[in-house]
Design an enzyme around this catalytic site. Structure first.
Site, PDB file in Angstrom:
ATOM      1  N   CYS A 138       0.814  -1.220   0.000  1.00 39.03           N
ATOM      2  CA  CYS A 138       0.000   0.000   0.000  1.00 39.03           C
ATOM      3  C   CYS A 138       0.844   1.265   0.000  1.00 39.03           C
ATOM      4  CB  CYS A 138      -0.946   0.001   1.189  1.00 39.03           C
ATOM      5  SG  CYS A 138      -2.207  -1.235   1.011  1.00 39.03           S
TER       6      CYS A 138
HETATM    7  N1  CO8 Z   1     -19.624  -9.945   8.266  1.00 29.67           N
HETATM    8  C1  CO8 Z   1     -20.050 -10.126   9.538  1.00 29.67           C
HETATM    9  N2  CO8 Z   1     -19.218 -10.398  10.558  1.00 29.67           N
HETATM   10  C2  CO8 Z   1     -17.914 -10.509  10.292  1.00 29.67           C
HETATM   11  C3  CO8 Z   1     -17.395 -10.319   8.979  1.00 29.67           C
HETATM   12  C4  CO8 Z   1     -18.310 -10.039   7.946  1.00 29.67           C
HETATM   13  N3  CO8 Z   1     -17.925  -9.857   6.694  1.00 29.67           N
HETATM   14  N4  CO8 Z   1     -16.073 -10.471   9.010  1.00 29.67           N
HETATM   15  C5  CO8 Z   1     -15.732 -10.729  10.289  1.00 29.67           C
HETATM   16  N5  CO8 Z   1     -16.853 -10.768  11.070  1.00 29.67           N
HETATM   17  C6  CO8 Z   1     -16.922 -11.039  12.498  1.00 29.67           C
HETATM   18  C7  CO8 Z   1     -15.742 -11.831  13.004  1.00 29.67           C
HETATM   19  O1  CO8 Z   1     -15.936 -13.192  12.827  1.00 29.67           O
HETATM   20  C8  CO8 Z   1     -15.702 -11.427  14.449  1.00 29.67           C
HETATM   21  O2  CO8 Z   1     -16.654 -12.178  15.151  1.00 29.67           O
HETATM   22  P1  CO8 Z   1     -16.368 -12.643  16.689  1.00 29.67           P
HETATM   23  O3  CO8 Z   1     -16.224 -11.343  17.456  1.00 29.67           O
HETATM   24  O4  CO8 Z   1     -17.563 -13.438  17.024  1.00 29.67           O
HETATM   25  O5  CO8 Z   1     -15.068 -13.405  16.633  1.00 29.67           O
HETATM   26  C9  CO8 Z   1     -16.171  -9.986  14.454  1.00 29.67           C
HETATM   27  O6  CO8 Z   1     -16.895  -9.808  13.226  1.00 29.67           O
HETATM   28  C10 CO8 Z   1     -15.041  -8.989  14.525  1.00 29.67           C
HETATM   29  O7  CO8 Z   1     -14.046  -9.349  13.534  1.00 29.67           O
HETATM   30  P2  CO8 Z   1     -12.687  -8.572  13.397  1.00 29.67           P
HETATM   31  O8  CO8 Z   1     -12.014  -8.514  14.719  1.00 29.67           O
HETATM   32  O9  CO8 Z   1     -11.903  -9.155  12.252  1.00 29.67           O
HETATM   33  O10 CO8 Z   1     -13.224  -7.135  12.949  1.00 29.67           O
HETATM   34  P3  CO8 Z   1     -12.562  -5.723  13.057  1.00 29.67           P
HETATM   35  O11 CO8 Z   1     -13.443  -4.862  13.854  1.00 29.67           O
HETATM   36  O12 CO8 Z   1     -11.111  -5.795  13.429  1.00 29.67           O
HETATM   37  O13 CO8 Z   1     -12.627  -5.222  11.527  1.00 29.67           O
HETATM   38  C11 CO8 Z   1     -11.176  -4.924   9.651  1.00 29.67           C
HETATM   39  C12 CO8 Z   1     -11.954  -5.927  10.515  1.00 29.67           C
HETATM   40  C13 CO8 Z   1     -12.172  -4.038   8.927  1.00 29.67           C
HETATM   41  C14 CO8 Z   1     -10.363  -5.726   8.649  1.00 29.67           C
HETATM   42  C15 CO8 Z   1     -10.274  -4.030  10.507  1.00 29.67           C
HETATM   43  O14 CO8 Z   1      -9.541  -4.815  11.426  1.00 29.67           O
HETATM   44  C16 CO8 Z   1      -9.288  -3.222   9.700  1.00 29.67           C
HETATM   45  O15 CO8 Z   1      -9.624  -2.526   8.746  1.00 29.67           O
HETATM   46  N6  CO8 Z   1      -8.020  -3.221  10.100  1.00 29.67           N
HETATM   47  C17 CO8 Z   1      -6.980  -2.463   9.409  1.00 29.67           C
HETATM   48  C18 CO8 Z   1      -6.556  -3.265   8.259  1.00 29.67           C
HETATM   49  C19 CO8 Z   1      -5.589  -2.538   7.359  1.00 29.67           C
HETATM   50  O16 CO8 Z   1      -5.389  -1.369   7.354  1.00 29.67           O
HETATM   51  N7  CO8 Z   1      -4.993  -3.334   6.526  1.00 29.67           N
HETATM   52  C20 CO8 Z   1      -4.089  -2.811   5.604  1.00 29.67           C
HETATM   53  C21 CO8 Z   1      -4.329  -3.545   4.365  1.00 29.67           C
HETATM   54  S1  CO8 Z   1      -3.711  -2.698   3.034  1.00 29.67           S
HETATM   55  C22 CO8 Z   1      -2.166  -3.307   2.656  1.00 29.67           C
HETATM   56  O17 CO8 Z   1      -1.128  -2.813   2.998  1.00 29.67           O
HETATM   57  C23 CO8 Z   1      -2.160  -4.505   1.851  1.00 29.67           C
HETATM   58  C24 CO8 Z   1      -1.753  -4.184   0.444  1.00 29.67           C
HETATM   59  C25 CO8 Z   1      -1.995  -5.332  -0.441  1.00 29.67           C
HETATM   60  C26 CO8 Z   1      -3.147  -5.078  -1.337  1.00 29.67           C
HETATM   61  C27 CO8 Z   1      -3.684  -6.369  -1.849  1.00 29.67           C
HETATM   62  C28 CO8 Z   1      -5.012  -6.195  -2.525  1.00 29.67           C
HETATM   63  C29 CO8 Z   1      -5.830  -7.433  -2.668  1.00 29.67           C
END
Ligand code: CO8
Length: 373
Positions: free
Chosen positions: A156
């Site tokens: 990214c």
């Molecule tokens: N629908 C409903 N519930 C869900 C879903 C869904 N789709 N997904 C997960 N849940 C549930 C989980 O199972 C979990 O349930 P439980 O509490 O019962 O275990 C609950 O929701 C909470 O899950 P999470 O802890 O995973 O949820 P978060 O609140 O942490 O949110 C995020 C998830 C949105 C992913 C968040 O953590 C986030 O955005 N974090 C930052 C991520 C970030 O910035 N990443 C950088 C990526 S970019 C990069 O550098 C990569 C580049 C490569 C690009 C490649 C392109 C393909």
């Protein structure tokens, strides 16, 4: 050393939108099909049933409301769950080069620069369509640029890392005008069958022209006051897909080796890292965060950006200080901060200070401090 400016940007936006409602309906249909197929194993406790995704979760956890994609039907087909791209013969322009050419053409017009005046092309993106010939060489030819081209990848942060290379090349006289392109075909390297991440990414391409201030002709110029890059190794965001995979004997039904992350850990680690990085960078230039008119931040998560800004300037801040484009585009990897810069800079006036900052896998952080001329 020459003064350097960003003199134009361009944006390719794919034709198709996938809303969260469409995405969730498709994922849930896929999950139902899988649960039906593996009903016996699930009943025997040998396999976990897939749980439905939800629009409410996606919007609350990420701030993403929709994403653009180059091909929509294949992604939404619950029996496929990936875009359908026709193979192209070597004689035809490749898809990554095609979208880069579109964004580059727009950036050249904005910068009032002829393609032939470009003497370096950097293709900076989170994934390359192929290993070689370098995408940048094909894009250089497609655009009609001169000089040389090469590919670079810092996930990214690729765009800001490329801006630093371009600024240094122009400053030292290695190049007069550099074209940077960030073609992000994220739909091809996202595991749409994984509920934890199926909503995160969108396709796009951005382009940036970096050139010597003394010969720039564009109406609008952004002087680059400084660039600062940092990396710190982490396994929390990985893409293990690569040329070695064909030599590894693994389960053919296993999950894709493409994008995987520990989203919570990323959130926790990267927010303080990005905020401290920006603050330190500004300090080396003699500025405080409060003097910055606009922050164009990496677009991965709404809460993440709000927290970075809160740490920098304190209190609640609105869209005016740090515009959000991820609600419309989702996470577009390296292109996110550049899309924000592209769409949200026209209202700034001469002398205004801005910071472009990306953060992501590596971990990596890159910042570019600019002043409107
Ligand atoms: N629908 C409903 N519930 C869900 C879903 C869904 N789709 N997904 C997960 N849940 C549930 C989980 O199972 C979990 O349930 P439980 O509490 O019962 O275990 C609950 O929701 C909470 O899950 P999470 O802890 O995973 O949820 P978060 O609140 O942490 O949110 C995020 C998830 C949105 C992913 C968040 O953590 C986030 O955005 N974090 C930052 C991520 C970030 O910035 N990443 C950088 C990526 S970019 C990069 O550098 C990569 C580049 C490569 C690009 C490649 C392109 C393909």
């Amino acid at each position: 050393m020459k003064d350097v400016v960003i003199s134009g940007t361009g944006l390719y936006r794919p034709p198709h939108v996938i809303t969260n409602a469409e995405l969730v309906a498709s994922y849930n249909a896929y999950a139902d099909l899988q649960n039906e197929k593996h009903a016996a194993a699930i009943a025997a406790g040998e396999r976990q049933a897939l749980v439905h995704s939800s629009v409410e979760f996606i919007e609350k956890a990420s701030g993403i409301k929709q994403r653009y994609v180059i091909e929509k039907d294949g992604v939404l087909d619950p029996t496929r769950m990936k875009p359908r791209f026709a193979p192209r013969p070597d004689e035809q322009i490749s898809l990554m080069a095609e979208i880069a050419r579109d964004a580059a053409a727009k950036a050249l017009v904005a910068a009032n620069v002829e393609a032939g005046e470009i003497d370096a092309v950097y293709c900076a993106a989170a994934n390359m369509q192929r290993a070689y010939p370098a995408m940048a060489c094909e894009i250089q030819a497609a655009v009609g640029a001169g000089g040389f081209g090469f590919d670079m990848n810092v996930a990214c942060s690729s765009a800001t890392f490329a801006i630093e290379q371009a600024v240094n090349a122009v400053r030292t006289g290695c190049a007069q005008r550099v074209l940077i392109v960030n073609p992000e075909i994220t739909s091809a390297h996202l595991e749409w069958r994984d509920r934890d991440c199926h909503f995160i990414f969108g396709d796009v391409c951005t382009a940036i022209i970096v050139e010597a201030a003394d010969t720039a002709r564009s109406a609008e110029r952004w002087q680059v006051l400084g660039t600062k890059l940092a990396t710190q190794y982490s396994n929390n965001i990985r893409n293990n897909a690569g040329f070695m995979n064909r030599c590894e004997d693994t389960d053919p039904d296993a999950r894709d080796k493409t994008f995987m992350q520990e989203g919570r850990k990323v959130f926790k680690d990267v927010v303080p890292m990005a905020a401290a990085h920006i603050e330190k960078h500004l300090a080396t230039l003699g500025f405080k965060p409060q003097q910055v008119r606009r922050f164009w931040l990496h677009q991965a998560n709404l809460g993440m950006n709000q927290l970075v800004i809160k740490r920098l300037v304190g209190g609640e801040v609105g869209d005016d200080l740090a515009p959000i484009i991820l609600s419309e585009y989702a996470n577009t990897a390296s292109a996110g901060s550049i899309i924000a810069f592209h769409h949200h800079r026209a209202d700034l006036v001469s002398g205004d200070l801005g910071v472009i900052c990306s953060f992501g896998a590596g971990y990596s952080v890159g910042s570019v401090v600019v002043r409107k001329q």
